[in-house]
Design a protein around this motif. Structure first.
Motif, short mmCIF file in Angstrom:
data_model
loop_
_atom_site.label_atom_id
_atom_site.label_comp_id
_atom_site.label_asym_id
_atom_site.label_seq_id
_atom_site.Cartn_x
_atom_site.Cartn_y
_atom_site.Cartn_z
N PHE A 88 0.83 -1.21 0.00
CA PHE A 88 0.00 0.00 0.00
C PHE A 88 0.86 1.26 0.00
O PHE A 88 0.51 2.26 -0.61
CB PHE A 88 -0.93 0.00 1.22
CG PHE A 88 -2.03 -1.02 1.10
CD1 PHE A 88 -3.21 -0.72 0.46
CD2 PHE A 88 -1.86 -2.29 1.62
CE1 PHE A 88 -4.22 -1.67 0.33
CE2 PHE A 88 -2.86 -3.25 1.49
CZ PHE A 88 -4.04 -2.93 0.85
N GLU A 89 2.04 1.21 0.67
CA GLU A 89 2.94 2.36 0.67
C GLU A 89 3.44 2.64 -0.74
O GLU A 89 3.60 3.78 -1.14
CB GLU A 89 4.12 2.11 1.61
CG GLU A 89 5.07 3.29 1.69
CD GLU A 89 6.19 3.08 2.70
OE1 GLU A 89 6.93 4.04 2.95
OE2 GLU A 89 6.33 1.96 3.22
N ARG A 90 3.70 1.56 -1.51
CA ARG A 90 4.27 1.74 -2.84
C ARG A 90 3.22 1.93 -3.92
O ARG A 90 3.51 2.54 -4.95
CB ARG A 90 5.14 0.52 -3.18
CG ARG A 90 6.35 0.39 -2.29
CD ARG A 90 7.00 -0.97 -2.38
NE ARG A 90 8.09 -1.09 -1.43
CZ ARG A 90 8.64 -2.23 -1.04
NH1 ARG A 90 8.19 -3.37 -1.52
NH2 ARG A 90 9.63 -2.23 -0.18
N GLY A 91 2.01 1.40 -3.71
CA GLY A 91 1.06 1.45 -4.80
C GLY A 91 -0.36 1.74 -4.40
O GLY A 91 -1.26 1.62 -5.22
N GLY A 92 -0.60 2.13 -3.14
CA GLY A 92 -1.97 2.31 -2.70
C GLY A 92 -2.60 3.63 -3.12
O GLY A 92 -3.81 3.76 -3.16
N ASP A 93 -1.78 4.63 -3.41
CA ASP A 93 -2.29 5.93 -3.83
C ASP A 93 -1.93 6.17 -5.29
O ASP A 93 -1.04 5.53 -5.85
CB ASP A 93 -1.68 7.04 -2.97
CG ASP A 93 -2.38 7.19 -1.64
OD1 ASP A 93 -3.43 6.56 -1.45
OD2 ASP A 93 -1.88 7.94 -0.79
N ALA A 94 -2.61 7.12 -5.88
CA ALA A 94 -2.33 7.46 -7.27
C ALA A 94 -1.11 8.37 -7.35
O ALA A 94 -0.99 9.34 -6.61
CB ALA A 94 -3.55 8.15 -7.88
N TYR A 95 -0.18 8.05 -8.24
CA TYR A 95 0.99 8.88 -8.47
C TYR A 95 0.70 10.01 -9.44
O TYR A 95 1.20 11.12 -9.30
CB TYR A 95 2.15 8.05 -9.04
CG TYR A 95 2.86 7.16 -8.06
CD1 TYR A 95 3.92 7.64 -7.30
CD2 TYR A 95 2.50 5.83 -7.91
CE1 TYR A 95 4.59 6.82 -6.40
CE2 TYR A 95 3.16 5.00 -7.02
CZ TYR A 95 4.21 5.50 -6.27
OH TYR A 95 4.86 4.68 -5.39
N THR A 96 -0.06 9.70 -10.49
CA THR A 96 -0.13 10.63 -11.62
C THR A 96 -0.84 11.95 -11.33
O THR A 96 -0.48 12.95 -11.96
CB THR A 96 -0.76 9.95 -12.85
OG1 THR A 96 -2.01 9.37 -12.51
CG2 THR A 96 0.16 8.87 -13.38
N PRO A 97 -1.81 12.04 -10.42
CA PRO A 97 -2.35 13.38 -10.15
C PRO A 97 -1.27 14.35 -9.70
O PRO A 97 -1.22 15.50 -10.15
CB PRO A 97 -3.39 13.12 -9.05
CG PRO A 97 -3.87 11.73 -9.32
CD PRO A 97 -2.63 10.99 -9.75
N ASN A 98 -0.39 13.91 -8.81
CA ASN A 98 0.70 14.77 -8.38
C ASN A 98 1.67 15.06 -9.51
O ASN A 98 2.18 16.17 -9.65
CB ASN A 98 1.45 14.13 -7.21
CG ASN A 98 2.60 14.98 -6.71
OD1 ASN A 98 2.43 16.17 -6.42
ND2 ASN A 98 3.78 14.39 -6.61
N LEU A 99 1.93 14.06 -10.36
CA LEU A 99 2.84 14.28 -11.48
C LEU A 99 2.27 15.28 -12.48
O LEU A 99 3.00 16.14 -13.00
CB LEU A 99 3.15 12.95 -12.17
CG LEU A 99 3.98 11.95 -11.37
CD1 LEU A 99 4.09 10.63 -12.13
CD2 LEU A 99 5.37 12.50 -11.09
N TYR A 100 0.98 15.18 -12.75
CA TYR A 100 0.36 16.17 -13.63
C TYR A 100 0.44 17.58 -13.02
O TYR A 100 0.67 18.57 -13.73
CB TYR A 100 -1.09 15.81 -13.90
CG TYR A 100 -1.29 14.76 -14.98
CD1 TYR A 100 -0.82 14.97 -16.28
CD2 TYR A 100 -1.94 13.57 -14.71
CE1 TYR A 100 -1.01 14.01 -17.27
CE2 TYR A 100 -2.13 12.60 -15.70
CZ TYR A 100 -1.66 12.83 -16.97
OH TYR A 100 -1.83 11.89 -17.95
N ALA A 101 0.25 17.66 -11.70
CA ALA A 101 0.35 18.96 -11.05
C ALA A 101 1.77 19.51 -11.13
O ALA A 101 1.99 20.71 -11.38
CB ALA A 101 -0.08 18.85 -9.58
N ARG A 102 2.77 18.64 -10.96
CA ARG A 102 4.16 19.08 -11.08
C ARG A 102 4.47 19.50 -12.51
O ARG A 102 5.21 20.46 -12.74
CB ARG A 102 5.11 17.96 -10.64
CG ARG A 102 5.07 17.63 -9.17
CD ARG A 102 5.67 18.75 -8.32
NE ARG A 102 7.07 18.96 -8.61
CZ ARG A 102 7.59 20.11 -9.04
NH1 ARG A 102 6.81 21.15 -9.26
NH2 ARG A 102 8.89 20.23 -9.27
N LEU A 103 3.91 18.78 -13.48
CA LEU A 103 4.11 19.16 -14.88
C LEU A 103 3.60 20.57 -15.13
O LEU A 103 4.25 21.39 -15.79
CB LEU A 103 3.39 18.16 -15.78
CG LEU A 103 3.48 18.40 -17.29
CD1 LEU A 103 4.90 18.17 -17.79
CD2 LEU A 103 2.50 17.49 -18.04
#
Length: 402
Positions: A246-261
């Motif tokens: 869950f620490e490695r894959g329980g949350d979505a990564y891409t919303p934060n990546l899109y925000a950083r983009l």
């Protein structure tokens, strides 16, 4: 794969947007926008958690029987995307994201009743006692001891890189309860009910960005009731592996990546290139931004499949390692582009400018105030939650059979 939203999901998206419009105050939005580390400024993060809890939205991955909203994978993803789009504060959520699912799976009915409501409400705030000096990626080599003494364990040793231990009131902890056995078979998973327990000391570690996010925690004859053990004695490695999924894959990564983009694009629209035109208009920089966006889109496809599996009660397994690798390395690539775009304006050291309510002038322009802190903080993203080298070993063994 059909990525268009159905009518129910569009209605949910509208509901989320209305909630954010009505509840996300300007100071909370500022705290979210000026987050230069893993989580928002602590006061803002805790306040936002309580606002979400009153709506029943603080534990987005939890089923309704344990106080969650029972959302589908699509709804969770919509919620994450909408929150990051408006700079909602990133909540310190180790209780919700990691130890909560562990208690649901391995805890007794009494433990579930004791911990889960408080985690969801924000009254119980957990930090993680895993890594030790000399035991990071090789976590099975941990040496912090828990010796049996009647109804208690007596803990001696130390933990390191303990995020927000200075703000948490609980800790979930791996301890060694057996010495003369295979390392993985002598570990037990414990919950510590107070960071003020006698013998427990928290010492700060200040990061390169000037933030106090991590700590070293020392245990000197700290007594913890055996009733706080999750799962059987010496079975903590099984519990720990479940939590790490869950620490490695329980949350979505891409919303934060899109925000950083979008952060990098905003900087590049303001900063000038060598020919005095806008940096965003130069072919080389624009191409690298486009390549980063393609990487995010590719990760999003994997992520949506994993979220779909989670919604059906399936663990992400080794796929979470692939997500962790791609998510963390893409994040570092975006951080590098942000610092490059800001150029010499990235060098001033102004950590106070990211604190809640700060309104003094800064050397760094407002659009770049978090660029260097994020770059420095996220150098650790390929190390924490299991280094990316370890993740590749997991993939090789679990998915490729090597």
């Amino acid at each position: 794969m059909d990525l268009s939203l159905g009518s129910e999901d569009r209605a949910f998206q509208d509901e989320v947007r209305a909630f954010l419009r009505d509840n996300l105050t300007s100071d909370l939005r500022q705290a979210g926008a000026r987050t230069g580390g893993a989580f928002a400024e602590v006061e803002a993060g805790f306040r936002w958690h309580r606002i979400l809890a009153r709506r029943g939205w603080s534990a987005t991955t939890w089923p309704t029987e344990h106080g969650g909203p029972g959302w589908s994978a699509t709804q969770r993803y919509i919620f994450a995307r909408e929150c990051t789009a408006v700079d909602a504060p990133r909540v310190f959520n180790m209780g919700v994201r990691m130890v909560g699912p562990v208690v649901m799976k391995f805890g007794t009915p009494e433990q579930k009743a004791k911990y889960l409501p408080g985690i969801a409400s924000g009254d119980i705030v957990f930090c993680q006692g895993y890594s030790e000096p000399g035991s990071g990626s090789d976590l099975a080599s941990l040496k912090t001891r828990a010796d049996s003494d009647g109804d208690d364990y007596v803990i001696n040793g130390s933990k390191i890189w303990t995020t927000f231990a200075q703000h948490a009131n609980h800790m979930f902890c791996l301890v060694r309860t057996a010495q003369d056995t295979k390392p993985q078979e002598g570990i037990t998973f414990l919950l510590i009910d107070s960071m003020q327990t006698p013998g427990l000391t928290v010492q700060p570690i200040i990061t390169l960005a000037g933030d106090h996010e991590v700590n070293q925690v020392f245990f000197d004859n700290v007594r913890v009731p055996k009733a706080n053990r999750i799962g059987p004695e010496n079975a903590g490695w099984t519990v720990a592996k479940y939590l790490l999924e869950f620490e490695r894959g329980g949350d979505a990564y891409t919303p934060n990546l899109y925000a950083r983009l979008e952060d990098v694009r905003r900087i590049a629209r303001e900063e000038r290139a060598d020919d005095s035109g806008r940096l965003i208009d130069t072919p080389d920089f624009a191409e690298r931004l486009a390549l980063a966006e393609i990487e995010i889109q590719a990760l999003e496809m994997i992520e949506l499949q994993v979220l779909s599996d989670l919604s059906r009660g399936r663990n992400p397994g080794a796929v979470s390692s692939a997500m962790k690798i791609r998510g963390s390395e893409t994040l570092q690539k975006l951080d590098g582009l942000g610092v490059e775009a800001l150029a010499y304006y990235a060098t001033p050291f102004e950590p106070d400018a990211r604190s809640l309510g700060w309104n003094e002038p800064t050397v760094t322009p407002d659009h770049g105030i978090t660029a260097m802190p994020l770059y420095l903080n996220n150098r650790a993203s390929t190390i924490y939650a299991g280094s990316n080298e370890i993740q590749r070993n997991i993939i090789a063994k679990a998915m490729l059979g090597l």
